[in-house]
Design an enzyme around this catalytic site. Structure first.
Site, PDB file in Angstrom:
ATOM      1  N   SER A  40       0.814  -1.220   0.000  1.00 39.92           N
ATOM      2  CA  SER A  40       0.000   0.000   0.000  1.00 39.92           C
ATOM      3  C   SER A  40       0.845   1.267   0.000  1.00 39.92           C
ATOM      4  CB  SER A  40      -0.909   0.019   1.231  1.00 39.92           C
ATOM      5  OG  SER A  40      -1.619  -1.166   1.335  1.00 39.92           O
ATOM      6  N   TYR A 154      -8.693 -19.210  13.829  1.00 40.84           N
ATOM      7  CA  TYR A 154      -7.565 -18.323  14.139  1.00 40.84           C
ATOM      8  C   TYR A 154      -6.311 -19.114  14.558  1.00 40.84           C
ATOM      9  CZ  TYR A 154      -5.581 -13.830  15.699  1.00 40.84           C
ATOM     10  OH  TYR A 154      -4.816 -12.697  15.849  1.00 40.84           O
ATOM     11  N   LYS A 161       1.342 -16.138  17.150  1.00 44.68           N
ATOM     12  CA  LYS A 161       1.467 -15.082  18.173  1.00 44.68           C
ATOM     13  C   LYS A 161       2.030 -15.661  19.483  1.00 44.68           C
ATOM     14  CE  LYS A 161      -0.119 -11.538  15.813  1.00 44.68           C
ATOM     15  NZ  LYS A 161       0.815 -10.486  15.366  1.00 44.68           N
ATOM     16  N   THR A 192     -10.079  -3.141  11.856  1.00 47.09           N
ATOM     17  CA  THR A 192      -9.095  -2.738  10.837  1.00 47.09           C
ATOM     18  C   THR A 192      -9.426  -3.520   9.557  1.00 47.09           C
ATOM     19  OG1 THR A 192      -7.541  -4.510  11.393  1.00 47.09           O
ATOM     20  CG2 THR A 192      -7.234  -2.413  12.546  1.00 47.09           C
TER      21      THR A 192
END
Ligand SMILES: NC(=O)c1ccc[n+]([C@@H]2O[C@H](COP(=O)([O-])OP(=O)(O)OC[C@H]3O[C@@H](n4cnc5c(N)ncnc54)[C@H](OP(=O)(O)O)[C@@H]3O)[C@@H](O)[C@H]2O)c1
Length: 254
Positions: A40, A154, A161, A192
């Protein structure tokens, strides 16, 4: 109260979401900022314009943090342009949302490369720059509830994580004596681009509402950035290898 004037901060994935908020918050506190992105460019340039308007030095660097060569080139750029690094925010992450039974080797490897190996490469490649910092330099990695909770689809990200948090603690043990602090900000759910793409996003946001102890005041990227700011500052010099959870109380809510 927190004055980071003269400090040089690199934020991976600083173009959007939580990384963008961190880049802006560190700049507001006085830091010069290097914004990393991978796709981006326009978004990264927009963040850079806002930071330049605050009177800070700012740079935008394209680098795929899952690639060691890209990280090495990015750190060479930081060395040439800024000569040191005071703050490294390891924020960028990836990972598709899928059931454990559907995780492929390719999916596993790409998630671990971006979410875990990148932290190792980032620290290895920047340690000589971090050692040139004024006072203690700071590394802050962004983790999530999935490191200790089981969340639908997840598993790949959550497992990455958990590994990330352990690596941060082990790095802290090795680098604490070199005037480098490494800590983790564990964030609850923030709206987000990535969380809007979660297949069960509506349910997730509804359950966040039930668990949050802050009424209608929901967690934002800026709340996460405030914690990153604290851990990036001299106020946190004695905080080492720790995890700071910011989630409005959701993780301790029965
Ligand atoms: N959102 C949440 O609820 C939440 C909760 C807890 C923790 N977190 C963690 O917070 C961090 C940011 O999440 P987010 O929700 O803000 O994500 P996001 O809005 O999807 O933004 C991801 C950012 O990471 C960058 N990025 C992705 N892969 C990259 C790569 N290989 N190399 C360089 N940059 C890369 C993206 O760059 P481009 O813009 O160039 O693509 C973008 O700036 C992640 O570590 C995430 O796990 C998020």
């Amino acid at each position: 109260m927190i004055d980071l004037t003269g400090r040089k901060a690199l934020v991976t994935g600083g173009s959007r979401g939580i990384g963008r908020a961190c880049a802006l918050r560190l700049a507001e506190a006085g830091a010069d900022v290097i914004i990393n992105y991978v796709t981006s460019q326009a978004a990264a340039d927009e963040v850079a314009e806002s930071i330049a308007a605050m009177g800070r030095n700012v740079a935008v660097v394209k680098a795929d943090i899952s690639e060691r060569d890209d990280i090495d080139s990015m750190m060479e750029f930081v060395d040439e342009k800024f000569g040191k690094l005071d703050i490294l925010v390891s924020n960028a992450a990836t990972g598709g949302f899928r059931p454990m039974l559907a995780i492929t080797q390719k999916n596993f490897e790409s998630t671990m490369k971006t979410n875990v190996m990148a932290l190792i490469h980032l620290v290895q490649a920047s340690v000589r720059l971090l050692e040139r910092a004024e006072g203690r330099s700071k590394v802050v990695a962004i983790s999530s509830h999935g490191s200790h909770m089981a969340l639908p689809m997840y598993g790949a990200v959550g497992g990455s994580k958990a590994a990330l948090e352990s690596f941060v603690r082990h790095f802290a043990l090795e680098l604490g004596g070199k005037d480098i602090n490494l800590n983790i900000v564990k964030a609850g759910l923030v709206e987000t681009d990535s969380t809007r793409r979660i297949p069960y996003a509506d349910q997730l946001f509804a359950s966040r509402k039930l668990r949050s102890m802050t009424g209608d005041r929901f967690l934002t990227a800026e709340d996460v950035a405030n914690c990153v700011l604290f851990l990036s500052s001299p106020l946190a010099d004695l905080v080492q290898g720790e995890t700071l959870t910011v989630d409005g109380g959701a993780a301790v809510h029965a």
